[in-house]
Design a protein around this motif. Sequence first.
Motif, mmCIF file in Angstrom:
data_model
loop_
_atom_site.group_PDB
_atom_site.id
_atom_site.type_symbol
_atom_site.label_atom_id
_atom_site.label_comp_id
_atom_site.label_asym_id
_atom_site.label_seq_id
_atom_site.Cartn_x
_atom_site.Cartn_y
_atom_site.Cartn_z
ATOM 1 N N LYS A 83 0.816 -1.214 0.000
ATOM 2 C CA LYS A 83 0.000 0.000 0.000
ATOM 3 C C LYS A 83 0.851 1.267 0.000
ATOM 4 C CE LYS A 83 -3.908 -2.216 2.233
ATOM 5 N NZ LYS A 83 -4.730 -2.327 3.432
ATOM 6 N N GLY A 84 2.173 1.119 -0.176
ATOM 7 C CA GLY A 84 3.057 2.278 -0.224
ATOM 8 C C GLY A 84 3.486 2.791 1.128
ATOM 9 N N ASN A 85 3.187 2.061 2.200
ATOM 10 C CA ASN A 85 3.558 2.485 3.551
ATOM 11 C C ASN A 85 4.984 2.044 3.867
ATOM 12 O OD1 ASN A 85 0.852 3.340 3.983
ATOM 13 N ND2 ASN A 85 0.300 1.237 4.495
ATOM 14 N N LYS A 86 5.774 2.974 4.405
ATOM 15 C CA LYS A 86 7.147 2.636 4.794
ATOM 16 C C LYS A 86 7.257 2.543 6.307
ATOM 17 C CE LYS A 86 9.540 4.437 0.776
ATOM 18 N NZ LYS A 86 10.533 5.397 0.272
ATOM 19 N N ILE A 87 8.174 1.686 6.736
ATOM 20 C CA ILE A 87 8.469 1.519 8.150
ATOM 21 C C ILE A 87 9.970 1.631 8.358
ATOM 22 C CG2 ILE A 87 6.453 0.082 8.650
ATOM 23 C CD1 ILE A 87 8.314 -2.391 8.436
ATOM 24 N N ASP A 88 10.373 1.860 9.599
ATOM 25 C CA ASP A 88 11.796 1.850 9.918
ATOM 26 C C ASP A 88 12.308 0.425 9.786
ATOM 27 O OD1 ASP A 88 11.774 4.568 10.506
ATOM 28 O OD2 ASP A 88 11.431 4.247 12.644
ATOM 29 N N GLY A 89 13.442 0.285 9.164
ATOM 30 C CA GLY A 89 14.031 -1.036 9.005
ATOM 31 C C GLY A 89 14.909 -1.089 7.781
ATOM 32 N N ALA A 90 15.692 -2.136 7.703
ATOM 33 C CA ALA A 90 16.623 -2.322 6.587
ATOM 34 C C ALA A 90 16.247 -3.567 5.801
ATOM 35 C CB ALA A 90 18.050 -2.445 7.111
ATOM 36 N N GLY A 91 16.640 -3.585 4.531
ATOM 37 C CA GLY A 91 16.399 -4.717 3.655
ATOM 38 C C GLY A 91 17.392 -5.843 3.908
ATOM 39 N N VAL A 92 17.236 -6.897 3.149
ATOM 40 C CA VAL A 92 18.016 -8.123 3.349
ATOM 41 C C VAL A 92 19.506 -7.890 3.090
ATOM 42 C CG1 VAL A 92 18.258 -10.542 2.656
ATOM 43 C CG2 VAL A 92 15.979 -9.495 2.719
ATOM 44 N N THR A 93 19.839 -7.294 1.965
ATOM 45 C CA THR A 93 21.252 -7.056 1.629
ATOM 46 C C THR A 93 21.873 -6.053 2.581
ATOM 47 O OG1 THR A 93 20.912 -7.620 -0.692
ATOM 48 C CG2 THR A 93 22.821 -6.231 -0.185
ATOM 49 N N ALA A 94 21.184 -4.948 2.833
ATOM 50 C CA ALA A 94 21.722 -3.929 3.742
ATOM 51 C C ALA A 94 21.999 -4.532 5.114
ATOM 52 C CB ALA A 94 20.756 -2.753 3.848
ATOM 53 N N THR A 95 21.086 -5.366 5.594
ATOM 54 C CA THR A 95 21.260 -5.988 6.907
ATOM 55 C C THR A 95 22.456 -6.926 6.927
ATOM 56 O OG1 THR A 95 18.901 -5.818 7.383
ATOM 57 C CG2 THR A 95 20.150 -7.447 8.649
ATOM 58 N N LEU A 96 22.577 -7.763 5.900
ATOM 59 C CA LEU A 96 23.695 -8.707 5.867
ATOM 60 C C LEU A 96 25.033 -7.973 5.781
ATOM 61 C CD1 LEU A 96 24.473 -11.701 5.922
ATOM 62 C CD2 LEU A 96 24.419 -11.661 3.419
ATOM 63 N N LEU A 97 25.095 -6.930 4.977
ATOM 64 C CA LEU A 97 26.339 -6.161 4.883
ATOM 65 C C LEU A 97 26.686 -5.537 6.231
ATOM 66 C CD1 LEU A 97 26.022 -4.424 1.389
ATOM 67 C CD2 LEU A 97 27.201 -6.555 1.972
#
Length: 162
Positions: A124-138
């Motif tokens: 629905k286009g809503n953003k939340i605080d958090g990181a994606g899979v690649t960003a987190t692994l790096l």
Amino acid sequence: MVKVLVSSCLVGNKVRYNASCLSIPESDFSWLRSNAELVVFCPEVSAGLPTPRAPAEIIKGRGIDVLDGSAKVVGNDGVDVTAQFVSGAKKALELCQKQHIDYAVLAEGSPSCGSSKIYDGTFKGNKIDGAGVTATLLERNGIKVYSQHTIAELRSLLEIDV
């Protein structure tokens, strides 16, 4: 010269889910090109996902939850693409380790590359605080991740280190 991993879509490559690209503000991009060796990479494409592809979001979690096995990445077509997102993240990390890359500039909002904001999994286009899979692994492996909106922070850090 320092090497920086950069999301392929941020340098004009049309690799996003809708076969578009994003951009880095010109002054920041000019500085990056002049002061770093850019290593361009797209986790999703590296893992075999096509362009275009269904938009995907992390369902009921963030990148850390995907890596820990408690959340999935699913396209708006219902197809589970978790394995591809994890594979792309691992390929990004492997590339950084092989090339001694300590910094990355990744596309904000992406379920792979978002470093501070991602979509909430409702499509629905809503953003939340958090990181994606690649960003987190790096980040888990000591690679500092920035977005196209926070390059000034990387610039400050590198200019101090020089």
